[in-house]
Design a protein around this motif. Structure first.
Motif, PDB file in Angstrom:
ATOM      1  N   ASP A  99      22.426  -3.443  -4.356  1.00  0.00           N
ATOM      2  CA  ASP A  99      22.284  -4.868  -3.495  1.00  0.00           C
ATOM      3  C   ASP A  99      20.910  -5.451  -4.038  1.00  0.00           C
ATOM      4  OD1 ASP A  99      25.053  -4.975  -2.394  1.00  0.00           O
ATOM      5  OD2 ASP A  99      24.179  -4.048  -0.847  1.00  0.00           O
ATOM      6  N   PHE A 100      20.020  -4.402  -3.707  1.00  0.00           N
ATOM      7  CA  PHE A 100      18.626  -4.873  -4.115  1.00  0.00           C
ATOM      8  C   PHE A 100      18.122  -3.712  -4.867  1.00  0.00           C
ATOM      9  CE2 PHE A 100      19.548  -7.320  -0.302  1.00  0.00           C
ATOM     10  CZ  PHE A 100      18.793  -8.534  -0.596  1.00  0.00           C
ATOM     11  N   ASN A 101      16.867  -3.878  -5.586  1.00  0.00           N
ATOM     12  CA  ASN A 101      15.978  -2.928  -6.391  1.00  0.00           C
ATOM     13  C   ASN A 101      14.722  -3.177  -5.951  1.00  0.00           C
ATOM     14  OD1 ASN A 101      15.369  -0.748  -8.122  1.00  0.00           O
ATOM     15  ND2 ASN A 101      15.124  -2.796  -9.388  1.00  0.00           N
ATOM     16  N   ILE A 102      14.004  -1.926  -5.711  1.00  0.00           N
ATOM     17  CA  ILE A 102      12.503  -1.964  -5.611  1.00  0.00           C
ATOM     18  C   ILE A 102      12.072  -1.350  -6.731  1.00  0.00           C
ATOM     19  CG2 ILE A 102      11.995  -2.346  -3.576  1.00  0.00           C
ATOM     20  CD1 ILE A 102      11.643   0.729  -3.106  1.00  0.00           C
ATOM     21  N   GLY A 103      10.914  -2.060  -7.719  1.00  0.00           N
ATOM     22  CA  GLY A 103      10.520  -1.237  -8.761  1.00  0.00           C
ATOM     23  C   GLY A 103       9.150  -0.710  -8.332  1.00  0.00           C
ATOM     24  N   THR A 104       8.671   0.434  -8.957  1.00  0.00           N
ATOM     25  CA  THR A 104       7.480   0.834  -8.529  1.00  0.00           C
ATOM     26  C   THR A 104       6.371   1.290  -9.900  1.00  0.00           C
ATOM     27  OG1 THR A 104       8.338   3.194  -8.356  1.00  0.00           O
ATOM     28  CG2 THR A 104       8.729   2.008  -6.566  1.00  0.00           C
ATOM     29  N   ASP A 105       5.061   1.427  -9.369  1.00  0.00           N
ATOM     30  CA  ASP A 105       4.126   2.043 -10.375  1.00  0.00           C
ATOM     31  C   ASP A 105       3.599   3.258  -9.610  1.00  0.00           C
ATOM     32  OD1 ASP A 105       2.561   0.814 -12.772  1.00  0.00           O
ATOM     33  OD2 ASP A 105       1.308   1.701 -11.182  1.00  0.00           O
ATOM     34  N   SER A 106       3.362   4.373 -10.554  1.00  0.00           N
ATOM     35  CA  SER A 106       3.149   5.290 -10.043  1.00  0.00           C
ATOM     36  C   SER A 106       1.496   5.157  -9.388  1.00  0.00           C
ATOM     37  CB  SER A 106       3.256   6.532 -11.333  1.00  0.00           C
ATOM     38  OG  SER A 106       2.350   6.344 -12.246  1.00  0.00           O
ATOM     39  N   PHE A 107       0.704   4.477 -10.050  1.00  0.00           N
ATOM     40  CA  PHE A 107      -0.551   3.954  -9.591  1.00  0.00           C
ATOM     41  C   PHE A 107      -0.761   3.056  -8.569  1.00  0.00           C
ATOM     42  CE2 PHE A 107      -5.008   2.461 -10.220  1.00  0.00           C
ATOM     43  CZ  PHE A 107      -5.562   3.579 -10.183  1.00  0.00           C
TER      44      PHE A 107
ATOM     45  N   THR B  90       1.977   1.738  -6.271  1.00  0.00           N
ATOM     46  CA  THR B  90       2.580   1.348  -5.555  1.00  0.00           C
ATOM     47  C   THR B  90       2.545   2.563  -4.607  1.00  0.00           C
ATOM     48  OG1 THR B  90       4.499   0.267  -7.144  1.00  0.00           O
ATOM     49  CG2 THR B  90       5.177   1.020  -4.961  1.00  0.00           C
ATOM     50  N   THR B  91       2.250   2.038  -3.414  1.00  0.00           N
ATOM     51  CA  THR B  91       2.081   3.367  -2.382  1.00  0.00           C
ATOM     52  C   THR B  91       3.375   3.612  -1.713  1.00  0.00           C
ATOM     53  OG1 THR B  91       1.777   1.787  -0.582  1.00  0.00           O
ATOM     54  CG2 THR B  91      -0.331   1.950  -1.614  1.00  0.00           C
ATOM     55  N   LYS B  92       3.315   4.893  -1.040  1.00  0.00           N
ATOM     56  CA  LYS B  92       4.522   5.343  -0.426  1.00  0.00           C
ATOM     57  C   LYS B  92       4.866   4.638   0.709  1.00  0.00           C
ATOM     58  CE  LYS B  92       6.316   9.918   1.337  1.00  0.00           C
ATOM     59  NZ  LYS B  92       6.557   9.282   2.638  1.00  0.00           N
ATOM     60  N   GLU B  93       3.700   4.208   1.300  1.00  0.00           N
ATOM     61  CA  GLU B  93       4.303   3.250   2.541  1.00  0.00           C
ATOM     62  C   GLU B  93       4.847   2.106   2.362  1.00  0.00           C
ATOM     63  OE1 GLU B  93       1.759   0.973   6.140  1.00  0.00           O
ATOM     64  OE2 GLU B  93       0.888   1.390   4.084  1.00  0.00           O
ATOM     65  N   LEU B  94       4.654   1.425   1.128  1.00  0.00           N
ATOM     66  CA  LEU B  94       5.376   0.338   0.639  1.00  0.00           C
ATOM     67  C   LEU B  94       6.794   0.833   0.050  1.00  0.00           C
ATOM     68  CD1 LEU B  94       3.119  -1.649  -1.827  1.00  0.00           C
ATOM     69  CD2 LEU B  94       3.784  -2.231   0.376  1.00  0.00           C
ATOM     70  N   ILE B  95       7.189   1.807  -0.309  1.00  0.00           N
ATOM     71  CA  ILE B  95       8.382   2.547  -0.739  1.00  0.00           C
ATOM     72  C   ILE B  95       9.012   2.698   0.633  1.00  0.00           C
ATOM     73  CG2 ILE B  95       9.836   4.408  -1.939  1.00  0.00           C
ATOM     74  CD1 ILE B  95       7.442   4.504  -4.065  1.00  0.00           C
TER      75      ILE B  95
ATOM     76  N   THR C   4       7.879  -8.180   6.535  1.00  0.00           N
ATOM     77  CA  THR C   4       7.734  -6.839   7.174  1.00  0.00           C
ATOM     78  C   THR C   4       6.537  -5.986   5.984  1.00  0.00           C
ATOM     79  OG1 THR C   4      10.107  -6.483   7.427  1.00  0.00           O
ATOM     80  CG2 THR C   4       8.792  -4.716   6.775  1.00  0.00           C
ATOM     81  N   ILE C   5       6.444  -6.702   4.840  1.00  0.00           N
ATOM     82  CA  ILE C   5       5.400  -6.063   3.817  1.00  0.00           C
ATOM     83  C   ILE C   5       4.230  -6.627   4.733  1.00  0.00           C
ATOM     84  CG2 ILE C   5       4.482  -5.887   1.654  1.00  0.00           C
ATOM     85  CD1 ILE C   5       6.813  -4.324   2.113  1.00  0.00           C
ATOM     86  N   LYS C   6       3.914  -7.948   4.866  1.00  0.00           N
ATOM     87  CA  LYS C   6       2.899  -8.643   5.344  1.00  0.00           C
ATOM     88  C   LYS C   6       2.348  -8.036   6.671  1.00  0.00           C
ATOM     89  CE  LYS C   6      -0.137 -12.231   5.455  1.00  0.00           C
ATOM     90  NZ  LYS C   6       0.318 -13.379   5.433  1.00  0.00           N
ATOM     91  N   ASN C   7       3.277  -7.573   7.374  1.00  0.00           N
ATOM     92  CA  ASN C   7       2.882  -6.885   8.612  1.00  0.00           C
ATOM     93  C   ASN C   7       2.099  -5.422   8.469  1.00  0.00           C
ATOM     94  OD1 ASN C   7       3.775  -9.123  10.153  1.00  0.00           O
ATOM     95  ND2 ASN C   7       5.552  -8.108  10.603  1.00  0.00           N
ATOM     96  N   SER C   8       2.391  -4.846   7.209  1.00  0.00           N
ATOM     97  CA  SER C   8       1.932  -3.595   7.267  1.00  0.00           C
ATOM     98  C   SER C   8       0.499  -3.487   6.453  1.00  0.00           C
ATOM     99  CB  SER C   8       2.835  -3.061   6.169  1.00  0.00           C
ATOM    100  OG  SER C   8       2.880  -3.403   4.900  1.00  0.00           O
ATOM    101  N   ILE C   9      -0.055  -4.565   5.784  1.00  0.00           N
ATOM    102  CA  ILE C   9      -1.011  -4.794   5.257  1.00  0.00           C
ATOM    103  C   ILE C   9      -2.264  -5.024   6.170  1.00  0.00           C
ATOM    104  CG2 ILE C   9      -0.181  -4.894   2.960  1.00  0.00           C
ATOM    105  CD1 ILE C   9      -0.907  -7.997   3.310  1.00  0.00           C
TER     106      ILE C   9
ATOM    107  N   SER D  80      10.269  -0.483   2.426  1.00  0.00           N
ATOM    108  CA  SER D  80      11.555  -1.165   1.693  1.00  0.00           C
ATOM    109  C   SER D  80      12.889  -0.302   2.049  1.00  0.00           C
ATOM    110  CB  SER D  80      11.127  -1.058   0.271  1.00  0.00           C
ATOM    111  OG  SER D  80       9.832  -1.667  -0.016  1.00  0.00           O
ATOM    112  N   VAL D  81      12.538   1.135   1.930  1.00  0.00           N
ATOM    113  CA  VAL D  81      14.015   1.838   2.197  1.00  0.00           C
ATOM    114  C   VAL D  81      14.484   1.680   3.550  1.00  0.00           C
ATOM    115  CG1 VAL D  81      14.825   4.316   2.434  1.00  0.00           C
ATOM    116  CG2 VAL D  81      13.251   3.543   0.368  1.00  0.00           C
ATOM    117  N   SER D  82      13.434   1.614   4.869  1.00  0.00           N
ATOM    118  CA  SER D  82      13.945   1.503   6.103  1.00  0.00           C
ATOM    119  C   SER D  82      14.297   0.162   6.203  1.00  0.00           C
ATOM    120  CB  SER D  82      12.486   1.845   6.852  1.00  0.00           C
ATOM    121  OG  SER D  82      12.693   1.390   8.250  1.00  0.00           O
ATOM    122  N   PHE D  83      13.713  -1.005   5.578  1.00  0.00           N
ATOM    123  CA  PHE D  83      14.121  -2.202   5.879  1.00  0.00           C
ATOM    124  C   PHE D  83      15.296  -2.622   5.144  1.00  0.00           C
ATOM    125  CE2 PHE D  83      14.807  -6.398   4.509  1.00  0.00           C
ATOM    126  CZ  PHE D  83      14.593  -7.561   5.575  1.00  0.00           C
TER     127      PHE D  83
END
Length: 248
Positions: free
Chosen positions: A155-163, A165-170, A243-248, A173-176
């Motif tokens: 349904d949705f996809n998150i794209g990440t960058d190893s440098f 994209t933080t584990k917290e963001l991932i 949700t992302i805004k609340n985390s930063i 997203s998974v939890s949300f």
């Protein structure tokens, strides 16, 4: 200055500013635009609270998410580098001379990236950190030129960058999306997330994550007609951004 997420929206426009180099008729071009545009992502991701950087030209004309150097751009081998020369099915749509490429990059590509870079730097100057959400959608069935041909798309996809994209963001997203009841791909069917070249692989204070929406959730594919669940999906996206805004 308020702390803002940078919402980068590269593929929502259908505008082709220059017809130079095109070999095909407008109807053929319109069909390609219908197929490749990330329809309504400028509305689905709209937020009056965050900073939106929206490309004002179609990706068919110039793709701001592609590297300008073909040797660095994997899609260039398919004629779909920074300036698309071929259609998704491989037909030649356009002849791009070095002069035309330079003209388009100068007048459109780099102007877009300068605006994006300035927005990121302003947040860094004021807060020391910045978070980017790279905003996309994708068709429910793979395109001919898609690198991932698996037809069973999430349904949705998150794209990440190893440098960048933080584990917290991932994890957020998974939890949300689990809580919201949607399936989520991680770097599937598309990978990566944009960062201005000035900071790419250099500055850990620039965080970035891509969110892509399966178009079957909000369109009556293969048309660009909005489906009955359009506003439901828009609300989900809004809640994700918050949700992302609340985390930063």
């Amino acid at each position: 200055m308020d702390k803002k997420i940078i919402l980068h929206i590269p593929h929502s426009s259908t505008h082709i500013p220059l017809s130079d180099g095109y070999l095909v008729d407008p109807i053929t071009l319109e069909k390609e635009i219908l197929k490749l545009t990330d329809w309504y992502t400028d509305d689905l991701f709209y937020s009056s609270e965050e900073e939106m950087i929206v490309a004002e030209f179609s990706r068919i004309f110039c793709d701001p998410e592609r590297f300008t150097d073909d040797s660095q751009e994997v899609m260039a081998q398919y004629g779909m580098g920074v300036l698309y020369e071929k259609s998704d099915t491989g037909e030649v749509n356009r002849i791009v001379t070095p002069e035309l490429k330079e003209k388009v990059l100068t007048s459109y590509y780099w102007k877009h990236h300068n605006k994006f870079n300035t927005a990121v730097n302003n947040q860094l100057d004021h807060y020391g950190k910045v978070t980017i959400i790279d905003c996309h959608s994708y068709p429910s069935k793979p395109l001919k030129r898609d690198l991932d041909k698996n037809p069973n798309r999430p349904d949705f996809n998150i794209g990440t960058d190893s440098f960048h994209t933080t584990k917290e963001l991932i994890d957020l997203s998974v939890s949300f999306f689990k809580k919201a009841g949607y399936t989520l791909g991680i770097d599937w069917p598309y990978t990566g997330s944009i960062v201005p070249l000035e900071h790419y692989k250099k500055n850990k204070n620039v965080s970035s994550i891509m969110l892509e929406i399966n178009r079957a959730l909000y369109l009556n594919e293969p048309t660009n007609q909005k489906s009955e669940t359009y506003y439901q999906i828009k609300q989900i996206v809004s809640e994700y951004i918050q949700t992302i805004k609340n985390s930063i």
